[in-house]
Design a protein around this motif. Structure first.
Motif, PDB file in Angstrom:
ATOM      1  N   ILE A 121       0.843  -1.201   0.000  1.00  0.00           N
ATOM      2  CA  ILE A 121       0.000   0.000   0.000  1.00  0.00           C
ATOM      3  C   ILE A 121       0.876   1.248   0.000  1.00  0.00           C
ATOM      4  CG2 ILE A 121      -1.705   1.320   1.299  1.00  0.00           C
ATOM      5  CD1 ILE A 121      -2.807  -1.387   2.277  1.00  0.00           C
ATOM      6  N   ARG A 122       1.939   1.201   0.787  1.00  0.00           N
ATOM      7  CA  ARG A 122       2.870   2.335   0.821  1.00  0.00           C
ATOM      8  C   ARG A 122       3.426   2.593  -0.575  1.00  0.00           C
ATOM      9  NH1 ARG A 122       8.467   3.372   1.483  1.00  0.00           N
ATOM     10  NH2 ARG A 122       8.864   5.123   2.851  1.00  0.00           N
ATOM     11  N   LEU A 123       3.886   1.528  -1.260  1.00  0.00           N
ATOM     12  CA  LEU A 123       4.435   1.679  -2.607  1.00  0.00           C
ATOM     13  C   LEU A 123       3.376   2.187  -3.578  1.00  0.00           C
ATOM     14  CD1 LEU A 123       6.681   1.372  -4.690  1.00  0.00           C
ATOM     15  CD2 LEU A 123       6.046  -1.040  -4.910  1.00  0.00           C
ATOM     16  N   ALA A 124       2.158   1.692  -3.468  1.00  0.00           N
ATOM     17  CA  ALA A 124       1.084   2.167  -4.355  1.00  0.00           C
ATOM     18  C   ALA A 124       0.860   3.666  -4.168  1.00  0.00           C
ATOM     19  CB  ALA A 124      -0.205   1.393  -4.103  1.00  0.00           C
ATOM     20  N   THR A 125       0.910   4.137  -2.923  1.00  0.00           N
ATOM     21  CA  THR A 125       0.725   5.580  -2.698  1.00  0.00           C
ATOM     22  C   THR A 125       1.908   6.370  -3.232  1.00  0.00           C
ATOM     23  OG1 THR A 125       1.674   5.662  -0.452  1.00  0.00           O
ATOM     24  CG2 THR A 125      -0.692   5.174  -0.647  1.00  0.00           C
ATOM     25  N   GLN A 126       3.098   5.783  -3.213  1.00  0.00           N
ATOM     26  CA  GLN A 126       4.251   6.473  -3.786  1.00  0.00           C
ATOM     27  C   GLN A 126       4.105   6.580  -5.300  1.00  0.00           C
ATOM     28  OE1 GLN A 126       7.151   3.918  -1.550  1.00  0.00           O
ATOM     29  NE2 GLN A 126       8.323   5.824  -1.555  1.00  0.00           N
ATOM     30  N   MET A 127       3.595   5.528  -5.918  1.00  0.00           N
ATOM     31  CA  MET A 127       3.485   5.510  -7.373  1.00  0.00           C
ATOM     32  C   MET A 127       2.320   6.356  -7.888  1.00  0.00           C
ATOM     33  SD  MET A 127       4.354   1.488  -7.955  1.00  0.00           S
ATOM     34  CE  MET A 127       3.863   1.484  -9.653  1.00  0.00           C
ATOM     35  N   PHE A 128       1.183   6.326  -7.204  1.00  0.00           N
ATOM     36  CA  PHE A 128      -0.015   6.978  -7.719  1.00  0.00           C
ATOM     37  C   PHE A 128      -0.394   8.246  -6.977  1.00  0.00           C
ATOM     38  CE2 PHE A 128      -0.399   2.418  -8.677  1.00  0.00           C
ATOM     39  CZ  PHE A 128      -0.264   2.511 -10.057  1.00  0.00           C
ATOM     40  N   GLY A 129       0.253   8.504  -5.842  1.00  0.00           N
ATOM     41  CA  GLY A 129       0.046   9.749  -5.112  1.00  0.00           C
ATOM     42  C   GLY A 129      -1.400   9.992  -4.723  1.00  0.00           C
ATOM     43  N   ASP A 130      -1.784  11.245  -4.768  1.00  0.00           N
ATOM     44  CA  ASP A 130      -3.133  11.593  -4.325  1.00  0.00           C
ATOM     45  C   ASP A 130      -4.202  11.294  -5.378  1.00  0.00           C
ATOM     46  OD1 ASP A 130      -2.597  13.608  -6.109  1.00  0.00           O
ATOM     47  OD2 ASP A 130      -2.787  15.234  -4.660  1.00  0.00           O
ATOM     48  N   ARG A 131      -3.812  10.668  -6.486  1.00  0.00           N
ATOM     49  CA  ARG A 131      -4.785  10.230  -7.483  1.00  0.00           C
ATOM     50  C   ARG A 131      -5.323   8.839  -7.164  1.00  0.00           C
ATOM     51  NH1 ARG A 131      -0.342  11.355  -9.918  1.00  0.00           N
ATOM     52  NH2 ARG A 131      -0.137   9.326 -10.896  1.00  0.00           N
ATOM     53  N   MET A 132      -4.764   8.190  -6.154  1.00  0.00           N
ATOM     54  CA  MET A 132      -5.143   6.827  -5.804  1.00  0.00           C
ATOM     55  C   MET A 132      -6.453   6.810  -5.025  1.00  0.00           C
ATOM     56  SD  MET A 132      -2.735   4.137  -3.860  1.00  0.00           S
ATOM     57  CE  MET A 132      -3.472   3.203  -2.558  1.00  0.00           C
ATOM     58  N   LEU A 133      -7.271   5.834  -5.321  1.00  0.00           N
ATOM     59  CA  LEU A 133      -8.531   5.647  -4.605  1.00  0.00           C
ATOM     60  C   LEU A 133      -8.497   4.273  -3.968  1.00  0.00           C
ATOM     61  CD1 LEU A 133     -11.446   6.620  -4.004  1.00  0.00           C
ATOM     62  CD2 LEU A 133     -12.118   5.382  -6.069  1.00  0.00           C
ATOM     63  N   VAL A 134      -8.776   4.196  -2.677  1.00  0.00           N
ATOM     64  CA  VAL A 134      -8.783   2.933  -1.960  1.00  0.00           C
ATOM     65  C   VAL A 134     -10.234   2.561  -1.687  1.00  0.00           C
ATOM     66  CG1 VAL A 134      -8.055   1.716   0.129  1.00  0.00           C
ATOM     67  CG2 VAL A 134      -6.572   3.450  -0.881  1.00  0.00           C
ATOM     68  N   ALA A 135     -10.632   1.382  -2.109  1.00  0.00           N
ATOM     69  CA  ALA A 135     -12.000   0.926  -1.863  1.00  0.00           C
ATOM     70  C   ALA A 135     -11.952  -0.545  -1.469  1.00  0.00           C
ATOM     71  CB  ALA A 135     -12.847   1.105  -3.115  1.00  0.00           C
ATOM     72  N   ASN A 136     -12.531  -0.850  -0.333  1.00  0.00           N
ATOM     73  CA  ASN A 136     -12.644  -2.240   0.081  1.00  0.00           C
ATOM     74  C   ASN A 136     -13.812  -2.379   1.044  1.00  0.00           C
ATOM     75  OD1 ASN A 136     -11.382  -0.948   2.239  1.00  0.00           O
ATOM     76  ND2 ASN A 136     -10.204  -2.734   2.798  1.00  0.00           N
ATOM     77  N   ALA A 137     -14.272  -3.589   1.220  1.00  0.00           N
ATOM     78  CA  ALA A 137     -15.458  -3.820   2.046  1.00  0.00           C
ATOM     79  C   ALA A 137     -15.107  -4.147   3.486  1.00  0.00           C
ATOM     80  CB  ALA A 137     -16.293  -4.945   1.439  1.00  0.00           C
ATOM     81  N   THR A 138     -14.162  -5.018   3.682  1.00  0.00           N
ATOM     82  CA  THR A 138     -13.822  -5.444   5.036  1.00  0.00           C
ATOM     83  C   THR A 138     -12.446  -6.092   5.030  1.00  0.00           C
ATOM     84  OG1 THR A 138     -14.593  -6.689   6.961  1.00  0.00           O
ATOM     85  CG2 THR A 138     -14.900  -7.723   4.802  1.00  0.00           C
ATOM     86  N   GLY A 139     -11.942  -6.398   6.177  1.00  0.00           N
ATOM     87  CA  GLY A 139     -10.653  -7.065   6.288  1.00  0.00           C
ATOM     88  C   GLY A 139      -9.626  -6.191   6.973  1.00  0.00           C
ATOM     89  N   CYS A 140      -8.399  -6.693   6.983  1.00  0.00           N
ATOM     90  CA  CYS A 140      -7.322  -6.002   7.683  1.00  0.00           C
ATOM     91  C   CYS A 140      -7.135  -4.574   7.206  1.00  0.00           C
ATOM     92  CB  CYS A 140      -6.014  -6.766   7.517  1.00  0.00           C
ATOM     93  SG  CYS A 140      -5.997  -8.362   8.334  1.00  0.00           S
ATOM     94  N   SER A 141      -7.150  -4.361   5.889  1.00  0.00           N
ATOM     95  CA  SER A 141      -6.894  -3.013   5.389  1.00  0.00           C
ATOM     96  C   SER A 141      -7.969  -2.030   5.834  1.00  0.00           C
ATOM     97  CB  SER A 141      -6.747  -3.016   3.867  1.00  0.00           C
ATOM     98  OG  SER A 141      -7.913  -3.562   3.272  1.00  0.00           O
ATOM     99  N   SER A 142      -9.174  -2.506   6.078  1.00  0.00           N
ATOM    100  CA  SER A 142     -10.215  -1.625   6.626  1.00  0.00           C
ATOM    101  C   SER A 142      -9.885  -1.242   8.057  1.00  0.00           C
ATOM    102  CB  SER A 142     -11.580  -2.325   6.621  1.00  0.00           C
ATOM    103  OG  SER A 142     -12.014  -2.546   5.322  1.00  0.00           O
ATOM    104  N   ILE A 143      -9.310  -2.169   8.799  1.00  0.00           N
ATOM    105  CA  ILE A 143      -9.011  -1.919  10.206  1.00  0.00           C
ATOM    106  C   ILE A 143      -7.849  -0.950  10.350  1.00  0.00           C
ATOM    107  CG2 ILE A 143      -8.380  -2.959  12.405  1.00  0.00           C
ATOM    108  CD1 ILE A 143     -11.218  -3.686  11.242  1.00  0.00           C
ATOM    109  N   TYR A 144      -6.688  -1.246   9.727  1.00  0.00           N
ATOM    110  CA  TYR A 144      -5.550  -0.339   9.916  1.00  0.00           C
ATOM    111  C   TYR A 144      -5.645   0.894   9.037  1.00  0.00           C
ATOM    112  CZ  TYR A 144      -3.463  -2.870   5.928  1.00  0.00           C
ATOM    113  OH  TYR A 144      -3.226  -3.458   4.731  1.00  0.00           O
ATOM    114  N   GLY A 145      -6.487   0.879   8.005  1.00  0.00           N
ATOM    115  CA  GLY A 145      -6.600   2.017   7.122  1.00  0.00           C
ATOM    116  C   GLY A 145      -7.715   2.978   7.465  1.00  0.00           C
TER     117      GLY A 145
END
Length: 154
Positions: A121-145
């Motif tokens: 996720i860190r690398l994805a934000t480095q590559m796509f910057g503030d143009r990145m959209l994060v969408a998910n329903a549930t799971g670990c990334s919902s908890i720490y994100g």
């Protein structure tokens, strides 16, 4: 990444090295641990592949008792935080070593120790910057994100 001139106010003991590669001539790099956020799990030191060629027992990252280094690293961290971010428009994006120079927009996630998802996720934000959209329903990334009122996204 910064010029040598920017190191003139660095605290004694602040570590940096000249960048390798002709495209980085005159530039230095530093990797600084946030001393008050380190959990001491040791995973970073365990997986670090870089070894001292003259002392194979020494790596680029070695775990030491926190009390021995905390004050020095707090000074280093304060200086590190004042360094300017490298200009995203100067980055040669097709090259991974250049892409890693962009500011991550995902930091201090609070994920489980050694989480394997967060570096991606860190690398994805480095590559796509503030143009990145994060969408998910549930799971670990919902908890720490999305553990409001705090967020690891900057």
């Amino acid at each position: 990444m910064f010029t040598e001139d920017e190191l003139k106010d660095a605290p004694e003991g602040f570590l940096s090295r000249p960048m390798k590669g002709k495209e980085f001539a005159g530039l230095h790099v530093a990797y600084q641990v946030a001393p008050d956020d380190c959990t001491g799990c040791g995973i970073c030191a365990d997986v670090c592949p870089a070894r001292d060629k003259t002392n194979v027992g020494h790596k680029s990252l070695d775990m030491v008792p926190k009390d021995e280094i905390i004050e020095q690293n707090r000074r280093n961290w304060a200086f590190f935080e004042q360094l300017r971010e490298y200009d995203r428009e100067k980055i040669a994006w097709p090259k991974m070593k250049s892409a890693m120079l962009s500011q991550p927009l995902f930091e201090f996630s609070g994920a489980c120790l050694g989480c394997g998802e967060t570096p991606y996720i860190r690398l994805a934000t480095q590559m796509f910057g503030d143009r990145m959209l994060v969408a998910n329903a549930t799971g670990c990334s919902s908890i720490y994100g999305g553990n409001l009122p705090t967020t690891p996204y900057t």
